[in-house]
Design a protein around this motif. Structure first.
Motif, PDB file in Angstrom:
ATOM      1  N   UNK A   5       0.717  -1.063  -0.191  1.00 59.34           N
ATOM      2  CA  UNK A   5       0.113  -0.105   0.077  1.00 59.34           C
ATOM      3  C   UNK A   5       0.808   1.464   0.182  1.00 59.34           C
ATOM      4  N   UNK A   6       1.939   1.097   0.846  1.00 60.25           N
ATOM      5  CA  UNK A   6       2.944   2.316   0.738  1.00 60.25           C
ATOM      6  C   UNK A   6       3.416   2.473  -0.640  1.00 60.25           C
ATOM      7  N   UNK A   7       3.845   1.351  -1.095  1.00 59.15           N
ATOM      8  CA  UNK A   7       4.151   1.475  -2.661  1.00 59.15           C
ATOM      9  C   UNK A   7       3.383   2.116  -3.557  1.00 59.15           C
ATOM     10  N   UNK A   8       2.069   1.803  -3.490  1.00 53.84           N
ATOM     11  CA  UNK A   8       1.043   2.375  -4.536  1.00 53.84           C
ATOM     12  C   UNK A   8       0.941   3.754  -3.994  1.00 53.84           C
ATOM     13  N   UNK A   9       0.995   4.301  -2.895  1.00 55.29           N
ATOM     14  CA  UNK A   9       0.830   5.644  -2.374  1.00 55.29           C
ATOM     15  C   UNK A   9       2.011   6.550  -2.907  1.00 55.29           C
ATOM     16  N   UNK A  12       1.790   6.899  -6.622  1.00 51.53           N
ATOM     17  CA  UNK A  12       0.801   8.131  -7.101  1.00 51.53           C
ATOM     18  C   UNK A  12       1.093   9.299  -6.873  1.00 51.53           C
ATOM     19  N   UNK A  13       1.828   9.515  -5.518  1.00 47.62           N
ATOM     20  CA  UNK A  13       2.490  11.064  -5.262  1.00 47.62           C
ATOM     21  C   UNK A  13       3.677  11.232  -6.133  1.00 47.62           C
ATOM     22  N   UNK A  14       4.414  10.499  -6.752  1.00 46.39           N
ATOM     23  CA  UNK A  14       5.618  10.734  -7.556  1.00 46.39           C
ATOM     24  C   UNK A  14       5.124  10.881  -9.021  1.00 46.39           C
ATOM     25  N   UNK A  15       4.173  10.230  -9.430  1.00 46.15           N
ATOM     26  CA  UNK A  15       3.701  10.363 -10.692  1.00 46.15           C
ATOM     27  C   UNK A  15       2.713  11.683 -10.888  1.00 46.15           C
ATOM     28  N   UNK A  16       2.065  12.267  -9.929  1.00 48.01           N
ATOM     29  CA  UNK A  16       1.601  13.410 -10.041  1.00 48.01           C
ATOM     30  C   UNK A  16       2.476  14.663  -9.534  1.00 48.01           C
ATOM     31  N   UNK A  17       3.404  14.698  -9.176  1.00 45.29           N
ATOM     32  CA  UNK A  17       4.249  15.600  -8.429  1.00 45.29           C
ATOM     33  C   UNK A  17       4.093  16.924  -9.402  1.00 45.29           C
ATOM     34  N   UNK A  28       1.599  15.551   0.834  1.00 43.01           N
ATOM     35  CA  UNK A  28       1.371  14.194   0.697  1.00 43.01           C
ATOM     36  C   UNK A  28       2.540  13.328   1.393  1.00 43.01           C
ATOM     37  N   UNK A  29       3.871  13.958   1.280  1.00 47.16           N
ATOM     38  CA  UNK A  29       5.023  13.460   1.750  1.00 47.16           C
ATOM     39  C   UNK A  29       4.911  13.326   2.984  1.00 47.16           C
ATOM     40  N   UNK A  46       9.411   4.037  -0.340  1.00 46.75           N
ATOM     41  CA  UNK A  46      10.371   3.473  -1.528  1.00 46.75           C
ATOM     42  C   UNK A  46      10.549   4.532  -2.609  1.00 46.75           C
ATOM     43  N   UNK A  47      10.835   5.852  -2.345  1.00 46.57           N
ATOM     44  CA  UNK A  47      10.828   6.931  -3.053  1.00 46.57           C
ATOM     45  C   UNK A  47      11.909   6.440  -4.270  1.00 46.57           C
ATOM     46  N   UNK A  48      12.757   5.705  -4.090  1.00 48.78           N
ATOM     47  CA  UNK A  48      13.958   5.772  -5.181  1.00 48.78           C
ATOM     48  C   UNK A  48      13.442   4.502  -6.191  1.00 48.78           C
TER      49      UNK A  48
END
Length: 257
Positions: A5-9, A12-17, A28-29, A46-48
């Motif tokens: 779930x953390x991976x998915x969130x 989503x956050x990175x793709x819409x930055x 969001x971060x 897993x930001x990387x």
């Protein structure tokens, strides 16, 4: 939260930055960081793993306040007084609107609303509901006027019917694509009613309904010689005229060559 779930969130956050703007992105971060002590196991953000690469995007950081005001107004069911600078217009204009939906489309954010009665003025229903680019909103003020959310409003019914963001008169289109463009077009959904048929080794024909001539013509021209409009005839003529004008821009260059 689980690691999945953390991976998915995080994804989503990175793709819409590029759409969030600095303030919303930081929020969001922080929200994700706060969930870590509650997650199962030793989960980490897993930001990387993820990245977003976009060009020609709009920086929404300066527009955070307007977005927050719209969100607050929608939650409180209040009419907003907005000042809007339309493209190609020299002066901004002020309207009262009923904010209904904030949505993203092709790396930009829009507000779909309904025009509200201007205080002290006669209300005249517009031909189309206001579709406003968030970055062209110069000012947003929440008024004390209440709105009743329209029972007949259906966002998907309005926008998810045809090709094009702008909703004008609907018309049917048939286009032939070849080569790389055929593969590219066939992989994607351009309109819910589209039909794709293969007519050669590397040729497809696609038919769908559209509602915006300007967007359709620009999209077709972006494929160059790999796209050919079959019908309607008036779109064919519009494409020919655009190509003629483009050639004229380079006429002197062609003569020198």
């Amino acid at each position: 939260l689980t690691a999945s779930e953390l991976n998915a969130l995080q994804m989503c956050k990175t793709f819409t930055a590029h759409l969030l703007g600095e303030s919303f992105y930081n929020e969001a971060t922080r929200a994700l960081e706060k969930t870590l002590p509650l997650s199962s196991g030793e989960a980490k953000l897993p930001s990387h793993h993820f990245a977003s690469f976009s060009t020609g995007t709009i920086d929404y950081t300066p527009h955070q306040e307007n977005i927050r005001t719209l969100m607050e107004a929608m939650n409180a069911k209040k009419i907003c007084r907005i000042t809007y600078q339309a493209i190609m217009q020299k002066k901004a204009k002020t309207y009262h609107v009923k904010p209904l939906k904030i949505f993203s489309y092709r790396d930009a954010i829009y507000l779909h609303a309904r025009l509200a009665k201007e205080p002290g003025k006669i209300y005249r229903p517009p031909d189309f509901d206001p579709l406003l680019a968030i970055h062209r909103l110069k000012k947003v003020e929440m008024t004390g006027l209440c709105l009743e959310y329209p029972t007949d409003y259906d966002f998907n019914e309005v926008f998810d019917r045809s090709f094009g963001l702008v909703k004008e008169d609907y018309f049917d289109v048939e286009i032939e694509f070849r080569g790389w463009a055929a593969d590219y077009v066939a992989e994607r959904t351009w309109s819910p009613d589209q039909k794709i048929s293969k007519v050669g080794d590397d040729i497809i024909q696609i038919t769908f309904s559209a509602s915006s001539e300007v967007e359709l013509v620009a999209w077709i021209l972006s494929f160059g010689e790999e796209a050919k409009v079959i019908k309607p005839e008036w779109v064919v003529q519009e494409i020919i005229e655009k190509i003629r004008k483009t050639v004229n821009l380079y006429k002197n260059t062609l003569l020198v060559s």
